[in-house]
Write a protein that holds these residues in place. Sequence first.
Motif, PDB file in Angstrom:
ATOM      1  N   ALA A  41       1.167  -1.059   0.007  1.00 25.56           N
ATOM      2  CA  ALA A  41       0.038   0.058   0.087  1.00 25.56           C
ATOM      3  C   ALA A  41       0.865   1.302   0.103  1.00 25.56           C
TER       4      ALA A  41
ATOM      5  N   GLU B  59      -6.694  -2.507   1.350  1.00 33.73           N
ATOM      6  CA  GLU B  59      -5.949  -1.168   1.408  1.00 33.73           C
ATOM      7  C   GLU B  59      -5.250  -1.105   0.220  1.00 33.73           C
ATOM      8  N   VAL B  60      -4.574  -2.073  -0.298  1.00 35.85           N
ATOM      9  CA  VAL B  60      -3.771  -1.606  -1.539  1.00 35.85           C
ATOM     10  C   VAL B  60      -4.428  -1.266  -2.704  1.00 35.85           C
TER      11      VAL B  60
ATOM     12  N   LYS C 242      -5.481   2.316  -2.338  1.00 33.29           N
ATOM     13  CA  LYS C 242      -4.230   3.517  -2.755  1.00 33.29           C
ATOM     14  C   LYS C 242      -4.117   3.599  -3.980  1.00 33.29           C
TER      15      LYS C 242
END
Length: 1165
Positions: free
Chosen positions: A302, A338-339, A342
């Motif tokens: 991330a 989360e990745v 982003k």
Amino acid sequence: MIAEPNAASTLPSQKENAVHDETVPESPAQNGTCVRNGNLKTPREKRKVREQCENIRRNSPAGRRVSQLQNGEVVEAVTLFEVVSMGKQAMQSVVVDWVEAYKQDRNVALLDLINFFIQCSGCQGMVTAEMFQSLYKKDVMQKMTETFDKDNEDYPLIRTGPYWKKFKANFCEFIAVLVQQCQCSILYDNYLMDAIISLLTGLADSMVRAFRHTSTLAAMKLLTAVVSVHLNLDVNKHNAQRLCEVEKKRLSGKRTSYRLDQLERKRKEYEHKLLEIQNMMNAIFKGTFLTRYRDVIPEIRATCMEEIGSWIKTYPDAFLNDSYLKYVGWMLYDKQAEVRLKCLLGLQGIYSRKELVSRMDLFTNRFKDRIVSMPLDKDHEVAVQAMKLLMLMSQNCGDVLSAEDCEMLYQFVYATHRPLAVAAGEFLYKRLLSHGGDKVQPKGGKFGASTDQLKRLIHFFLESELHKHVAYLVDSLWDWAGKFLKDWECMTTLLLKNADEAGEALSDAQESALIEIILATVREAAEGHPPVGRGAAKKILSVKEKKIQLEDCTRITEHFIMVLPQLLAKYSTDAQKVANLLQIPQYYDLDVYSTGHLEKHLDALLREIKDIVAKHSDMSVLEASSRTYYILCREEIAIYSQVDCARTQMIDELMKQLNQLLDCFWQKEGGFCMDAEEISRMHSTLRRVAAFHNAHDLTKWNLYDKTLRFLVFETEHGSLPVLIILPALQCTYFSLLWQLAAVSENSPKETLFVLRRQLRHFSQICTCFLHHKEKDVREKAFMILCDWLLILSHLDSNNNEEAVGLLGYLPNTELQEKLFSFIQEHVFMDGEEEKKDLTEEGKDEACKLDDLHKKRSLLAAYCKLIVYNVVEMTAAAEIYKYYVKTYSDFGDIIKEMLSKTRYNDKIQSAKTLILCLQQLFQTHAESQDSSNGVDFSSPSFANIKELARRFSLTFGWDQVKSRESIAMIHKEGIEFAFQGATGVDGKCLPPNLSFLLIISEFSNKLLKPDKRLVYSYLQRYITEPLACRGDKWQPLVWYRNSLLSNEDEESSVLGSLGEWPPVGSSKTSSFKRKLSNGSVPETSQTEGSKAPEQQCVSQLSSAAGKSRKRLKSQEMHLQERLPFLCPGGMRRRYCKDEVKTEDVSAEGPEDTIEDVDVVGTDQDS
């Protein structure tokens, strides 16, 4: 950090210690002697340093000071890690001090910086000057890895709380400020950046997570800062180039000039620096990013995606190309939300700038399908940001989204997650409804633009075929299209248009849709919160929002007071439209009628409602009319007398009509007229009366006796049509409810006795109707009876205790059995029969859903009786039997009942669960051949185990809260398993021993001390240990193993006694080791056969005594709380030293902490 060369260098440290009051984290630097330029700290100096640190931990390495000889004096200063972790505000001054120290001695300053990164990783080691000068980079990294605490996986970047969140921000700020401060001097000395990049690259390749995470974050932030420097240099280079060109033009004839030479040198210097910066950027990108963007740790991935998005947006000339964009596109498929988030945020920054979008064609074509699918992401925030990204792509990328893509994205306005729906609402509004999406210019007129938007909205609503979700659609568009959604004048003008007005009139379907939209917009404006099912709770409105809400309510009232009567008159024959229009007055500000002198419009409204009631017999219309009268008939408002007079007049006419029908209906005693037209008229009139009796007290019209006659006649003769029975039953029920509500403190006894007799009589009639031949009558009687029992069992007659005693009523055992029999026959058994019928006949899907809804309502009404203690809690055991079998249809209702009963009484709820399992086990055992015992592999036994597993899952993860309940389940289960253990054909095998396999499903919910206590309770029932051999005793072995899991000591001691055959190889080897070591006396088979009982019991007594001594301190408080008793008829016949237990009641004192609803943690396999 190296101290300043003068004595004033101690001021920052003193100021820091004086001002800083919050807890300072310990420094992970090694606590011990440190070689720093050959200087060693003395113990006294170390003690002084520890005292200066305010909250230093004992024996911790915190508070390390760096010492350095300057002018013959030892000067102490705080390390960089401590400064950053303390959150020192003047980060600029800290970096300036370090740069000055670097200029004086770059090796020492760089060593400080290296240790700063090491300490930020949570490592307790420290790089000394000797290591820095003599060892290679790999050897230094190896030593740091060796000193890292492998058992402690915690490090600053992943610690929670505001303090460590601030530390991460300070860490990133330090790197940015460091590069900014060095950009004019030491950044290009070919030493500092080479060392830092080399260090961070080496740390990023480490196998230690803390090193990789910290160094990757530092490297990414370093590259971000270097990119900013590159941009500044690029600007300076272009400025210098321009100045050079200007200077050349100015000189014209002259060959040279000092200023021109100076500008040329400046330009070349910038070019050289740019070349070095580009080399740094390439080194960091290739050395860190390319190896870490696919790291196994999602936080690292991330971080890489967040920073590359920043680079592309900040410096598109270098990074906005497919060589870098491909990494963002690939990571859109990452498994971690989360990745993916982003990546989407980075792409939003790119697609929001039109000048960059033209260079994204290849990326857009390659990854468009993936981005279009991401609003379906299971993570809500990812879905929301994907929808916002698609909005930007729609605005700036032309026709990149196809019509099919848009149609799919439009449907997200009906999503239950409001942020996603609002984002989809923006997409729908700007793409389809706003003027920006118009292909044809709106026609002229006062409401030209709004009319065009409304027609497009109506068309979309009808095309989506989700007519019951109009409230969701309006809520999604509210933030973006609130202006035209509040244009009620335009909407009502469209409805009141005639068909001959230039073809602008709406079709019937469009009119129905527009009326639903009007009602939804009125509700949204008046209530100010999302519809039910979208949003956890009503939001708290701000002062501005409250002001807007009041203004909207006033606008609604002033407009619809005059328009609503006209709309009702136009659509008076359409039940659906009228039912929706009649809901609008509940959002009125009723004081406007009197303050605005609008009583004539009130009269018009009341006339229209009266006319509608006379025309319709549809319950939705009648209930809406009744509710409108209820809203307008508030005693505190000025129009009460006017509305009350109209209501009384209308009800008088209804009762007059009913009396006339009754006179014609009952032709003679014991008979009635069967004319179909008369029955239809009677049905319509009774429905109207029932609808108004629900919200208005009609007691003075003596309706009870008139409707009760129908019910009595039906119970005696059973020949009334259903169309009359159902409304008559409803009217009688409402009449008694209003009489109950009228009971006051001064009610005479005679009235109470009469009412009591009426209540009992009505309950008997409902009970009789449970076996009626008509399904609708049975279901209606059951629903009314459940509500009736719930009301009578929780009476609160205005503090009149005598009335509560006379009128209160709880169902007897016979009635409770009838209620459950009804549920079993019409909910559970009917379901199985209908499944067979559906496979044969192919029943309509709508009918199936309607039947399922009725069954769920019946089951919920019965479960409510159990939850509120109207029916005994043990009745829930019969419902629990169908939990697994009917999980898809009724699992949520049964689970909620289990949660509520557990909240009411944890112990009794646990007893109910074990009672359910016992009854199922007995049924299974009776169906098996008694000679062969219980078949463990049979489907019915497997179903019982699965039900026990589901019950176990409902207790959640908090073993402390469910401690008493789980203990009670094991106690009751053990006692049931050993029932009849003595005197069974002279054998010791209990007939219910297999039940231990079922309660073993609850063993994993026991705390470790409780497992030992349950095991000691189990030991009391084992009277002949050596007889516990063979396959028939396997349930006891398995249950014992479930209690002694991870208890090696108990397993080895008890396994060595020869009570049960060993199950695992580890326990067998442990058993053999103890025998070989002589810890347990070895006996041959012949010796064992001579005196098996005496030898085994003596060993068991010895083991029990050892175990009791070992666990005594842990069990002293447990025996006071857990519900274990010594079984009444069971004593250890051969044991001289009986295990003594305190005599505790079966229902121990309940925990004062209420049990929360953890039933939702159930995980289906």
